[in-house]
Motif scaffolding. Structure first.
Motif, short mmCIF file in Angstrom:
data_model
loop_
_atom_site.label_atom_id
_atom_site.label_comp_id
_atom_site.label_asym_id
_atom_site.label_seq_id
_atom_site.Cartn_x
_atom_site.Cartn_y
_atom_site.Cartn_z
N VAL D 358 0.84 -1.20 0.00
CA VAL D 358 0.00 0.00 0.00
C VAL D 358 0.87 1.25 0.00
O VAL D 358 0.61 2.22 -0.71
N ILE D 359 1.92 1.20 0.80
CA ILE D 359 2.85 2.33 0.83
C ILE D 359 3.47 2.52 -0.56
O ILE D 359 3.61 3.65 -1.05
N ALA D 360 3.81 1.43 -1.18
CA ALA D 360 4.41 1.52 -2.52
C ALA D 360 3.44 2.18 -3.51
O ALA D 360 3.84 3.00 -4.33
N ARG D 361 2.18 1.81 -3.43
CA ARG D 361 1.19 2.44 -4.31
C ARG D 361 1.10 3.94 -4.04
O ARG D 361 1.01 4.74 -4.96
N GLU D 362 1.13 4.30 -2.77
CA GLU D 362 1.08 5.73 -2.43
C GLU D 362 2.32 6.44 -2.99
O GLU D 362 2.22 7.53 -3.56
N ASN D 363 3.45 5.81 -2.81
CA ASN D 363 4.69 6.41 -3.34
C ASN D 363 4.62 6.57 -4.85
O ASN D 363 4.99 7.62 -5.39
N GLN D 364 4.16 5.53 -5.53
CA GLN D 364 4.04 5.61 -6.99
C GLN D 364 3.14 6.76 -7.41
O GLN D 364 3.37 7.43 -8.40
N HIS D 365 2.09 6.94 -6.62
CA HIS D 365 1.14 7.99 -6.95
C HIS D 365 1.75 9.37 -6.78
O HIS D 365 1.53 10.28 -7.58
N TYR D 366 2.54 9.55 -5.74
CA TYR D 366 3.01 10.90 -5.42
C TYR D 366 4.42 11.23 -5.88
O TYR D 366 4.75 12.39 -6.11
N PHE D 367 5.28 10.22 -5.99
CA PHE D 367 6.68 10.53 -6.27
C PHE D 367 6.88 11.31 -7.56
O PHE D 367 7.76 12.17 -7.62
N PRO D 368 6.13 11.00 -8.62
CA PRO D 368 6.32 11.82 -9.83
C PRO D 368 6.15 13.31 -9.54
O PRO D 368 6.91 14.14 -10.03
N PHE D 369 5.17 13.65 -8.72
CA PHE D 369 5.00 15.07 -8.37
C PHE D 369 6.16 15.56 -7.50
O PHE D 369 6.66 16.67 -7.67
N LEU D 370 6.53 14.72 -6.55
CA LEU D 370 7.57 15.15 -5.61
C LEU D 370 8.92 15.31 -6.29
O LEU D 370 9.80 15.99 -5.79
N ALA D 371 9.07 14.63 -7.44
CA ALA D 371 10.38 14.63 -8.10
C ALA D 371 10.51 15.72 -9.17
O ALA D 371 11.53 15.78 -9.85
N THR D 372 9.50 16.57 -9.28
CA THR D 372 9.55 17.52 -10.40
C THR D 372 10.77 18.45 -10.34
O THR D 372 11.35 18.77 -11.37
N THR D 373 11.15 18.86 -9.15
CA THR D 373 12.33 19.75 -9.09
C THR D 373 13.59 19.02 -9.54
O THR D 373 14.42 19.58 -10.25
N THR D 374 13.71 17.76 -9.16
CA THR D 374 14.85 16.97 -9.62
C THR D 374 14.80 16.79 -11.14
O THR D 374 15.83 16.91 -11.83
N LEU D 375 13.63 16.49 -11.65
CA LEU D 375 13.48 16.32 -13.10
C LEU D 375 13.92 17.58 -13.83
O LEU D 375 14.62 17.51 -14.86
N LEU D 376 13.51 18.71 -13.33
CA LEU D 376 13.88 19.97 -13.96
C LEU D 376 15.40 20.12 -14.02
O LEU D 376 15.98 20.42 -15.07
N MET D 377 16.02 19.85 -12.88
CA MET D 377 17.46 19.95 -12.80
C MET D 377 18.15 19.04 -13.81
O MET D 377 19.07 19.44 -14.52
N GLN D 378 17.67 17.80 -13.90
CA GLN D 378 18.27 16.82 -14.82
C GLN D 378 18.03 17.21 -16.27
O GLN D 378 18.91 17.03 -17.12
N VAL D 380 17.71 20.19 -17.46
CA VAL D 380 18.61 21.31 -17.79
C VAL D 380 20.03 20.76 -18.02
O VAL D 380 20.70 21.11 -18.99
N ARG D 381 20.45 19.86 -17.11
CA ARG D 381 21.78 19.24 -17.30
C ARG D 381 21.87 18.54 -18.65
O ARG D 381 22.91 18.56 -19.30
N ALA D 382 20.75 17.91 -19.05
CA ALA D 382 20.75 17.16 -20.31
C ALA D 382 20.61 18.09 -21.51
O ALA D 382 20.54 17.62 -22.65
N GLY D 383 20.54 19.38 -21.25
CA GLY D 383 20.56 20.30 -22.38
C GLY D 383 19.29 21.07 -22.65
O GLY D 383 19.24 21.96 -23.50
N ALA D 384 18.21 20.77 -21.92
CA ALA D 384 16.96 21.48 -22.17
C ALA D 384 17.07 22.92 -21.71
O ALA D 384 17.86 23.25 -20.80
N GLY D 385 16.25 23.78 -22.30
CA GLY D 385 16.17 25.15 -21.82
C GLY D 385 15.40 25.17 -20.53
O GLY D 385 14.38 24.51 -20.39
#
Lengths: 475, 475, 475, 475
Positions: D358-378, D380-385
């Motif tokens: 159940v915890i894993a399902r909750e994590n799956q549901h929320y982690f994409p949102f929680l990771a947006t700042t990291t995604l942005l950083m990556q 940019v590193r990968a070359g995006a504006g």
């Protein structure tokens, strides 16, 4: 462990009548009556209940074995289930509690305990007011030196002082009467308040469910019913009840504090019949133990109010039992406390004593100061210059106080000083007579006592047996 | 010191209307009106007030110089004296406050502030109830999974849940209405409550003193008068008032807690218009900041109640001013708090949002479990053996829960399992249809909402402008 | 609305030093210093902060425009964001608050306010203890009639009574000292306490994050750091703090109540220099206004403790802001209250007066009763039969009390009665001498005062400037 | 009345060890031991105690007849006198209680009960901390979606969450340890605190009185002694004690509330062994009854603190007994409550369960949102504006949330959306891997748990038996 820990408030202070309302046995009996009332209602409204079942339950109504219930609870970890099982085992049937949740039982029965307790408290409050009225009547002609900031301020009467604290209680009883008229019961609302289970039992027949609920509410003696609840009724109702109890303690609380102060001046005391003394070893020592206890009870009540505050406004969704252990403690103990307070206070009122000679000495000491404005007025009428007379009075009053504090004189001799001062143009006898009249400067005190007696009488007529209620002996 | 410390509750949360009632300037004005009312009464009842005096005071009514008053208080160490001096200096006369003690002024004016504030609070309460009614109406058909112990228990409707918290507030408003009818004012009672000073002014004419008091009480707008008081009215009345405020916060408190829990499940939220999201960075994050604030306000209110408790039942003799500093803080701040709570709560109600799709998913997840008793009943009706069917349901329910928790399945498939089990004798479609009807198993919820709307409507008719009241913007 | 509502406690009672710690401006300044400290730390530990940025922020440190911040908050509905924007706009950069959440800022800065306030309170407590010591020293030879149950019990000294209340405060200061040693700060823990944001900034380098946190904690002046927190530090720490404040008020509270009682007997008073009197009109009226205020402050403090109680143990998950509005009110106001209490109490101690002649009269009245056990002992030593002597004393004591209360005699003549009774075998002079020695029957009182002075002295040595601290003028 | 009303807290919740400390019998025994200790001391220091007396008292130490004492109290209206008489009647002597007042006995014995109870509470606290440590250890690798405002905020670990609540308790135990070191006993101070009666017994020999007091204090087991008291010790010490108990409940309180919330999400539960379910009828229903009870206990404790507040700072002169009835209720009941809370909480910790899937399902549901700042950083590193990437993330996150709430999608598909958007320049696998690493984004959580384990271990070493303490079965 062998020796049970008893409830101190119940054992030492509350009356048997109040204890009965909250005893384990008393509650089990109320629950069983409730179940039978529901069963009868369900039968009358068409549910099939086999012949003899209701009779079988009724026959064992009073066979209450608390130890059996306790053992069952230890197994089920569910107190209501334990009590159902115990009753069913005795009756040899399993028909009670149909379409009920635990809370359908406990909420209503607990509200019944509250209602009955409030009614008992109302009775006691009126008994207290009646005694306050008697005391105000007895003491209405006793002129005293009224105090503000704990310092002599103006003359009043002891009866007026008593009526003043009585007024506080009168206001609180009005609130109690409002509450008794308003206090609504939860009814048979089911697990989340939608009455689903009773509706299912009655195959969706709303009218039957309403009729059943009405029967049960009537059985309990409530006149008002909540419509929208969850598993529980709003805990703000408990807060309403306990805060009302706290308010009822306010008048006795202030009376008791004031009597403790008066005992310090030996002008009055609790608990010693006329002509008696504190103890042979320390005959001057009129310890206000019962008044102190009244103040202690008030402190305790406020603690229980704190518990009630902790529950109100804390309902999650349709409710839970985080309030359960709190209410087990708070509800009975708050009632035991106020009941004990009233019992103690009634004893105080019965034995209240005041010491005319000591009060007279206090009056003699302070009235000359309290009468200075009147003296000024009379001096001016008698022809003195206002400024000169004011200056004279001020001078003598100040020097008298200083001489008293410095031990130069032992008793207030302001009258003599003023009589000797030509600036006032009043002789000693005139001044003395004014001071003596100061004793009469109690304004509307007597009329106010009259009003209190009338208000109290009117209320007492709604519970006439309160006139003769005698408190139990206190420890 | 340069920068003044502001009252946080007034500055950030309370409405201008409430702040006005408790502002220094507002109170000074009320006092001056009171003095002029007394002066007029005294003149009409025969006291000699020179020509032009009342006019002179009236002319400067609004010339309020708080700094001047402050300077005078620093000298006299007596706040009332400072305000008398300031008013007299402006008017050029010294006729006000005749036969009055400080408390004759302040007790009555403060009770007036309380009365006006209670009336404002009543208005806000009704505005809240009206909004709760609107919301219950809008959400009465939204079936939800009602929870007890914070766990799915039975179906209900969102409207019923709203009405349930509204019921709590309804009970509290009834108490408030009782209080408003009862709330008595102290009147002109003098230094120790005997009315000596007014009686002296009127040369012992009790009827004139009563007439004067009646005029003033009428001026203030009170319908009831205390008869037996000392220097002060019983502080249990303040306790009555503040405990009523605490009770009024209970319904909103429980609503706010529940909404915080719902936001955690994304079934509902405060403060976001339909179609909006939390923030662009964290769109899932529906922080219940306003609900949290409502719960915070409730905690604050209970603190002020603690102060009120500390005063009730603590009157020594005819009273003192140990309550003074407490009441300066407690009375305005308690009203600011509840006013702020209602303002915040109205905003929550206005912006309340719920998410049908998320709720539907929750219902899908839980209704198969919640419908097991109905399934059992239907299976038996369809011919299945009761014990076998019960056993089948139990087995599948338990294994479904375990599989869900262990991640073996992602969604509740209890319906499929039961459909495949011959012991029940119900096919998949039959079961599905029962589950879907579970959505209808909301019992009397709809009728209960109806009742709430009727009760609310009746109350709102007593203050119809509350229907359109708009809260101020919140920080 | 035009006129701001001021914080009563700050404006009327608290000292400027305490107000500064909690002023809006003061807090904004502390926050800016905190941001700059973090910025410097981040730069020193390797983060790229462009040249001139720190200088630009530092340059505008004191340009605090509260109105600008308020306007920004009205837009963002987020107070911290508003203050960041305002600072950044002034500096022309956007570098502060990197890797910080709001709570990283506010928790630490608020704990700093608490710490500084506790230190100020410690200083004031010691100033109070020092004054209590001085007073105990001045009054150590003044024999008084000590009272239990507010009734004469045994001789003691006024100095001992002062030391007794001082003991209460001493215990509370010990608790405060324990708290100051323990009080831990939250540190830079990020949104849910895992330090993720700082770790991200420093690319996972735990050592650097720890070093940064240490720098900042050092900057704030804390010696201890919490390791495991969520968004917030445990609110039980606020409870620890506020309950300590309540405890510190206990000794002054009991002293003030007792002085109010003593003023009622005219044995002592607050606030009048030797030789002065209450007022010219009512020179006997020594109103204990300041003592009453001290008791009022104590009631207020308990209300704030109620708020602290409401927050402790109520953390949901990693925390929220339901505590926010409560702490905005409770923390400053609790400190203002105790600060105001100490300021008032210091004035009482400075102006405390006692009246030897009145005390002597009280002693004369009671000592014959208090000395009866000694008389019995001496009579037996002198050859009397124990039973006969006991009987004689009992008879005379009781009849003296009755005669006093009934007004048959005006002063206690027990000595004369006993002197005339042959059963005791003691003559009048012998008895008189024993009674006079009763004045010496103050047991270890003097030694106990000695001990108090030593304890106080030791504590005062840790804050020697407290010896000469002068309270501000009180209203 | 036949059936005694039992103390609910003692009977249902507190441990036998705690009940023993506060039982009537237990207290009588402690008093008798105290009397004998005084008697021995007096004999050794030279008072004449006839041969055999001490032995006679010692012989009947355990012959405790509560009914006999009760009967005697009904006559004397004095509880201590009743207990003296009962003991003396049994021993056949009247030598105990020499030179003692009631309070010399009761104050010291009650402080002894407090001290012993505090020591027991310390032991339980450590047992709780030890269990929290065990649980944190077991769950330190369970990544969870940490929540602020009850909404997903950042990843953390379950172990860290446990440690966070443990930290709260750790702080409270530090306070308890400070209190235990400080807690001073009143000693033999006599009627008004001057030790007059003992000094008289020892003919003024201060050294002997001190020696006697030291013996008795040693007998009781206290290390610190109050020097300046009246009839009673300062009631602020009771406040210190009870407020410490309230603080100790804070950590468990927050834990219990959080577990109730988690149970609502089915991520964890109390009281069900791994693999078990709620009940066969309602297998999903994991009612947090014990957690609710823990929260209820906390509410109760705060009520008792309210009582303690009512006593502190309310001493009149050298003291009275207005505190007596309050302390009879408050002291034992506060200890029973916290003891019951710890017993319940230990059971919760022992049976705590969490559901990885159940915890894993909750994590799956929320982690994409929680990771947006990291995604942005990556990105940019990968070359995006930066701006384009930010815009892309924002668009997709918002629309995903809306689609979820509107039911257009059933599961969070943000990863897929981002993978398909060329603006980010990251393919699906890269994004997936970042999200999965989000699970690792728990910052310093693990190190923090380490620290908690070390702190707990250190404390547990001071009471090693706490490691194996087993709570009693709960109802």
């Amino acid at each position: 462990m062998t020796e049970p820990i008893l409830n101190v408030l119940a054992e030492r202070y509350a009356s048997p009548a109040m204890c009965d309302l909250w005893s384990a046995r008393g509650k089990v009996r109320m629950e069983r009556e409730f179940w039978i009332a529901v069963l009868k209602g369900q039968r009358d409204l068409g549910l099939k209940i086999p012949e003899g079942v209701i009779e079988a339950y009724t026959a064992v109504l009073d066979e209450i074995d608390l130890e059996d219930i306790r053992r069952r609870e230890a197994v089920t970890r569910h107190d209501v289930k334990a009590r159902i099982e115990s009753f069913c085992a005795l009756a040899g049937h399993e028909h009670i509690h149909k379409g009920l949740t635990s809370r359908d039982l406990t909420e209503n029965v607990e509200q019944l305990q509250v209602l009955r307790s409030l009614e008992l408290i109302r009775f006691k409050s009126i008994a207290v007011l009646h005694q306050l009225g008697e005391l105000a009547e007895r003491t209405r002609n006793q002129v005293i030196t009224a105090r503000t900031h704990n310092v002599a301020a103006q003359p009043s009467t002891l009866g007026k002082r008593v009526a003043m604290f009585g007024q506080d209680l009168l206001c609180a009883v009005e609130r109690l009467d409002d509450l008794l008229l308003r206090y609504p019961v939860r009814g048979l609302k089911g697990a989340v308040g939608t009455q689903l289970d009773q509706l299912t039992l009655f195959e969706g027949d709303v009218e039957k469910v309403r009729a059943l609920e009405k029967r049960v509410v009537d059985h309990l003696g409530f006149s008002r019913l909540l419509h929208n609840v969850g598993q529980v009724y709003p805990r703000s109702l408990d807060f309403d009840v306990v805060s009302c109890l706290v308010q009822l303690a306010s008048g006795p609380g202030s009376f008791a504090k004031t009597l403790r102060i008066m005992a310090g001046h030996e002008t009055a005391s609790e608990g010693f019949a006329k002509g008696q003394v504190g103890s042979s070893a320390m005959p001057h020592k009129m310890n206000s133990r019962s008044c102190e206890r009244v103040n202690g009870f008030h402190v305790i009540l406020k603690g229980y109010l704190g518990m009630a505050e902790g529950l109100a406004g804390d309902q999650w969704n349709e409710g839970d039992v985080s309030c359960s252990v709190v209410r087990r403690v708070m509800l009975p103990d708050a009632f035991f406390t106020l009941d004990g307070l009233f019992e103690t206070f009634l004893t105080i009122l019965k034995q209240f004593d005041w010491y005319e000679a000591v009060i007279a000495r206090e009056n003699q000491h302070y009235f000359p100061f309290l009468a200075t404005t009147t003296l000024l007025m009379q001096a001016v009428r008698a022809g003195a210059g206002r400024e000169a007379a004011h200056e004279a009075i001020k001078e003598h009053a100040v020097s008298t106080v200083l001489d008293l504090r410095q031990g130069k004189i032992a008793r207030n001799d302001l009258v003599a000083r003023l009589g000797n001062d030509p600036r006032l143009g009043l002789d000693h006898d005139q001044i003395e007579s004014i001071i003596e009249n100061a004793a009469a400067l109690t304004g509307a005190a007597n009329l106010q006592v009259e009003q209190f007696l009338a208000d109290t009488e009117k209320l007492t007529n709604t519970a006439p047996e309160a006139r003769t209620y005698q408190p139990g002996d206190i420890l």
